[in-house]
Write a protein that holds these residues in place. Structure first.
Motif, PDB file in Angstrom:
ATOM      1  N   ASN A  87       0.852  -1.192   0.000  1.00 55.27           N
ATOM      2  CA  ASN A  87       0.000   0.000   0.000  1.00 55.27           C
ATOM      3  C   ASN A  87       0.893   1.248   0.000  1.00 55.27           C
ATOM      4  O   ASN A  87       1.534   1.549   1.014  1.00 55.27           O
ATOM      5  CB  ASN A  87      -0.896  -0.037   1.249  1.00 55.27           C
ATOM      6  CG  ASN A  87      -1.849   1.140   1.302  1.00 55.27           C
ATOM      7  OD1 ASN A  87      -1.517   2.254   0.885  1.00 55.27           O
ATOM      8  ND2 ASN A  87      -3.039   0.909   1.830  1.00 55.27           N
ATOM      9  N   PRO A  88       0.943   1.983  -1.109  1.00 57.80           N
ATOM     10  CA  PRO A  88       1.841   3.142  -1.211  1.00 57.80           C
ATOM     11  C   PRO A  88       1.590   4.184  -0.122  1.00 57.80           C
ATOM     12  O   PRO A  88       2.516   4.834   0.347  1.00 57.80           O
ATOM     13  CB  PRO A  88       1.538   3.729  -2.602  1.00 57.80           C
ATOM     14  CG  PRO A  88       0.884   2.622  -3.363  1.00 57.80           C
ATOM     15  CD  PRO A  88       0.188   1.763  -2.344  1.00 57.80           C
ATOM     16  N   HIS A  89       0.320   4.327   0.305  1.00 58.44           N
ATOM     17  CA  HIS A  89      -0.005   5.297   1.352  1.00 58.44           C
ATOM     18  C   HIS A  89       0.637   4.899   2.681  1.00 58.44           C
ATOM     19  O   HIS A  89       1.218   5.722   3.382  1.00 58.44           O
ATOM     20  CB  HIS A  89      -1.521   5.422   1.513  1.00 58.44           C
ATOM     21  CG  HIS A  89      -1.921   6.318   2.649  1.00 58.44           C
ATOM     22  ND1 HIS A  89      -1.774   7.682   2.604  1.00 58.44           N
ATOM     23  CD2 HIS A  89      -2.418   6.019   3.884  1.00 58.44           C
ATOM     24  CE1 HIS A  89      -2.184   8.209   3.759  1.00 58.44           C
ATOM     25  NE2 HIS A  89      -2.582   7.220   4.554  1.00 58.44           N
ATOM     26  N   HIS A  90       0.547   3.616   3.030  1.00 60.37           N
ATOM     27  CA  HIS A  90       1.156   3.114   4.267  1.00 60.37           C
ATOM     28  C   HIS A  90       2.675   3.334   4.239  1.00 60.37           C
ATOM     29  O   HIS A  90       3.267   3.796   5.209  1.00 60.37           O
ATOM     30  CB  HIS A  90       0.896   1.610   4.429  1.00 60.37           C
ATOM     31  CG  HIS A  90      -0.513   1.291   4.837  1.00 60.37           C
ATOM     32  ND1 HIS A  90      -0.897   0.036   5.260  1.00 60.37           N
ATOM     33  CD2 HIS A  90      -1.623   2.067   4.903  1.00 60.37           C
ATOM     34  CE1 HIS A  90      -2.193   0.045   5.560  1.00 60.37           C
ATOM     35  NE2 HIS A  90      -2.659   1.262   5.342  1.00 60.37           N
ATOM     36  N   VAL A  91       3.278   2.978   3.109  1.00 62.30           N
ATOM     37  CA  VAL A  91       4.737   3.075   2.982  1.00 62.30           C
ATOM     38  C   VAL A  91       5.186   4.526   3.085  1.00 62.30           C
ATOM     39  O   VAL A  91       6.146   4.862   3.775  1.00 62.30           O
ATOM     40  CB  VAL A  91       5.198   2.442   1.652  1.00 62.30           C
ATOM     41  CG1 VAL A  91       6.694   2.688   1.423  1.00 62.30           C
ATOM     42  CG2 VAL A  91       4.897   0.940   1.647  1.00 62.30           C
ATOM     43  N   ASP A  92       4.455   5.420   2.404  1.00 64.13           N
ATOM     44  CA  ASP A  92       4.875   6.825   2.417  1.00 64.13           C
ATOM     45  C   ASP A  92       4.639   7.456   3.789  1.00 64.13           C
ATOM     46  O   ASP A  92       5.414   8.305   4.232  1.00 64.13           O
ATOM     47  CB  ASP A  92       4.143   7.627   1.334  1.00 64.13           C
ATOM     48  CG  ASP A  92       4.815   8.973   1.119  1.00 64.13           C
ATOM     49  OD1 ASP A  92       6.009   8.987   0.742  1.00 64.13           O
ATOM     50  OD2 ASP A  92       4.171  10.023   1.359  1.00 64.13           O
ATOM     51  N   HIS A  93       3.577   7.028   4.462  1.00 65.35           N
ATOM     52  CA  HIS A  93       3.307   7.537   5.810  1.00 65.35           C
ATOM     53  C   HIS A  93       4.456   7.152   6.751  1.00 65.35           C
ATOM     54  O   HIS A  93       4.931   7.971   7.546  1.00 65.35           O
ATOM     55  CB  HIS A  93       1.978   6.962   6.318  1.00 65.35           C
ATOM     56  CG  HIS A  93       1.623   7.433   7.691  1.00 65.35           C
ATOM     57  ND1 HIS A  93       1.183   8.708   7.958  1.00 65.35           N
ATOM     58  CD2 HIS A  93       1.658   6.784   8.897  1.00 65.35           C
ATOM     59  CE1 HIS A  93       0.955   8.844   9.258  1.00 65.35           C
ATOM     60  NE2 HIS A  93       1.232   7.689   9.854  1.00 65.35           N
ATOM     61  N   ARG A  94       4.924   5.918   6.625  1.00 60.05           N
ATOM     62  CA  ARG A  94       6.041   5.472   7.463  1.00 60.05           C
ATOM     63  C   ARG A  94       7.313   6.235   7.073  1.00 60.05           C
ATOM     64  O   ARG A  94       8.075   6.660   7.937  1.00 60.05           O
ATOM     65  CB  ARG A  94       6.259   3.971   7.312  1.00 60.05           C
ATOM     66  CG  ARG A  94       7.460   3.475   8.089  1.00 60.05           C
ATOM     67  CD  ARG A  94       7.565   1.952   8.114  1.00 60.05           C
ATOM     68  NE  ARG A  94       6.625   1.371   9.060  1.00 60.05           N
ATOM     69  CZ  ARG A  94       6.542   0.076   9.329  1.00 60.05           C
ATOM     70  NH1 ARG A  94       7.335  -0.771   8.693  1.00 60.05           N
ATOM     71  NH2 ARG A  94       5.668  -0.390  10.209  1.00 60.05           N
ATOM     72  N   ARG A  95       7.542   6.407   5.780  1.00 57.69           N
ATOM     73  CA  ARG A  95       8.730   7.139   5.316  1.00 57.69           C
ATOM     74  C   ARG A  95       8.764   8.545   5.908  1.00 57.69           C
ATOM     75  O   ARG A  95       9.788   9.002   6.418  1.00 57.69           O
ATOM     76  CB  ARG A  95       8.730   7.209   3.781  1.00 57.69           C
ATOM     77  CG  ARG A  95       9.930   7.941   3.189  1.00 57.69           C
ATOM     78  CD  ARG A  95       9.653   8.436   1.783  1.00 57.69           C
ATOM     79  NE  ARG A  95       8.564   9.379   1.748  1.00 57.69           N
ATOM     80  CZ  ARG A  95       8.636  10.649   2.148  1.00 57.69           C
ATOM     81  NH1 ARG A  95       9.770  11.125   2.650  1.00 57.69           N
ATOM     82  NH2 ARG A  95       7.588  11.445   2.077  1.00 57.69           N
ATOM     83  N   GLN A  96       7.616   9.225   5.872  1.00 58.04           N
ATOM     84  CA  GLN A  96       7.525  10.580   6.439  1.00 58.04           C
ATOM     85  C   GLN A  96       7.827  10.572   7.934  1.00 58.04           C
ATOM     86  O   GLN A  96       8.537  11.441   8.443  1.00 58.04           O
ATOM     87  CB  GLN A  96       6.115  11.155   6.225  1.00 58.04           C
ATOM     88  CG  GLN A  96       5.929  11.792   4.871  1.00 58.04           C
ATOM     89  CD  GLN A  96       4.528  12.398   4.776  1.00 58.04           C
ATOM     90  OE1 GLN A  96       3.524  11.679   4.866  1.00 58.04           O
ATOM     91  NE2 GLN A  96       4.447  13.696   4.603  1.00 58.04           N
ATOM     92  N   GLY A  97       7.266   9.580   8.636  1.00 56.40           N
ATOM     93  CA  GLY A  97       7.486   9.468  10.073  1.00 56.40           C
ATOM     94  C   GLY A  97       8.952   9.235  10.411  1.00 56.40           C
ATOM     95  O   GLY A  97       9.482   9.804  11.375  1.00 56.40           O
ATOM     96  N   LEU A  98       9.623   8.427   9.601  1.00 54.77           N
ATOM     97  CA  LEU A  98      11.056   8.162   9.822  1.00 54.77           C
ATOM     98  C   LEU A  98      11.886   9.418   9.570  1.00 54.77           C
ATOM     99  O   LEU A  98      12.831   9.713  10.296  1.00 54.77           O
ATOM    100  CB  LEU A  98      11.526   7.018   8.913  1.00 54.77           C
ATOM    101  CG  LEU A  98      10.907   5.647   9.197  1.00 54.77           C
ATOM    102  CD1 LEU A  98      11.341   4.628   8.142  1.00 54.77           C
ATOM    103  CD2 LEU A  98      11.253   5.145  10.599  1.00 54.77           C
TER     104      LEU A  98
END
Length: 201
Positions: A87-98
């Motif tokens: 899920n690109p949204h999940h991945v990008d949300h985690r990327r932003q958080g990191l």
């Protein structure tokens, strides 16, 4: 009157380019490229690029917290059982958080003095190897590890020129091979390829 202009120090950190890596026939994980550009005196290299996965961020936060008990460290993005790497949204949300996590950490002078942080950001050593290096159990120092990784990393031409000068002296290669530092060939070329999964198990 003499005016002394101080160049303001900056650290730019980008967490980007999530990639799915196969651990074995059943398991995969996502790792992220961490790009650093800085003029800070705290950093051995002014530009670097490595790949790290989520569990390595978890390790880093735990180690930083244990060494700076009075500091309230920023949180990592929550590890949810519903995280879907497709899920690109999940991945990008985690990327932003990191990325936000690293941005906050890099603003703290005390945390910046922790060698583990520098090894995490500027080498591809596994957590076990970072711990051994910081504890003085390796033949190579923290600075050696960072310079070695940079010498293998061919993205930045300025640093390449520095290495060519060293190689012309003729003893650079023999030093690195006797240092005991394992080059992590899979992670050298930045675009950065993944660090081998075996490093983390």
């Amino acid at each position: 009157l003499i005016f002394i202009m101080h160049l303001q120090e900056f650290v730019t950190v980008l967490v980007r380019d999530p990639r799915t890596q196969k651990e074995d026939s059943w398991h995969s994980y996502i790792d992220y490229e961490i790009f650093i550009h800085t003029n800070s005196m705290c950093f051995t290299r002014k530009t670097s690029c490595v790949r790290r996965r989520f569990r390595e961020f978890v390790w880093l936060r735990q180690r930083l917290q244990s060494n700076a008990v009075l500091i309230q460290l920023p949180e990592l993005p929550s590890k949810t059982p519903f995280f879907n790497m497709n899920n690109p949204h999940h991945v990008d949300h985690r990327r932003q958080g990191l990325q936000e996590f690293l941005e906050k950490i890099l603003q703290d002078a005390l945390l910046l003095s922790d060698s583990r942080l520098h090894l995490f950001l500027q080498t591809q050593l596994s957590p076990e190897d970072m711990e051994a290096c910081v504890s003085g159990q390796t033949k190579y120092s923290v600075a050696d590890a960072i310079h070695k990784f940079a010498s293998l990393n061919r993205r930045f031409p300025i640093e390449d020129e520095e290495r060519k000068k060293d190689k012309n002296d003729g003893d650079s290669d023999s030093e690195s091979s006797s240092s005991g530092l394992r080059p992590s060939d899979d992670s050298i070329s930045c675009g950065c390829k993944a660090s081998p999964a075996s490093e983390e198990s």
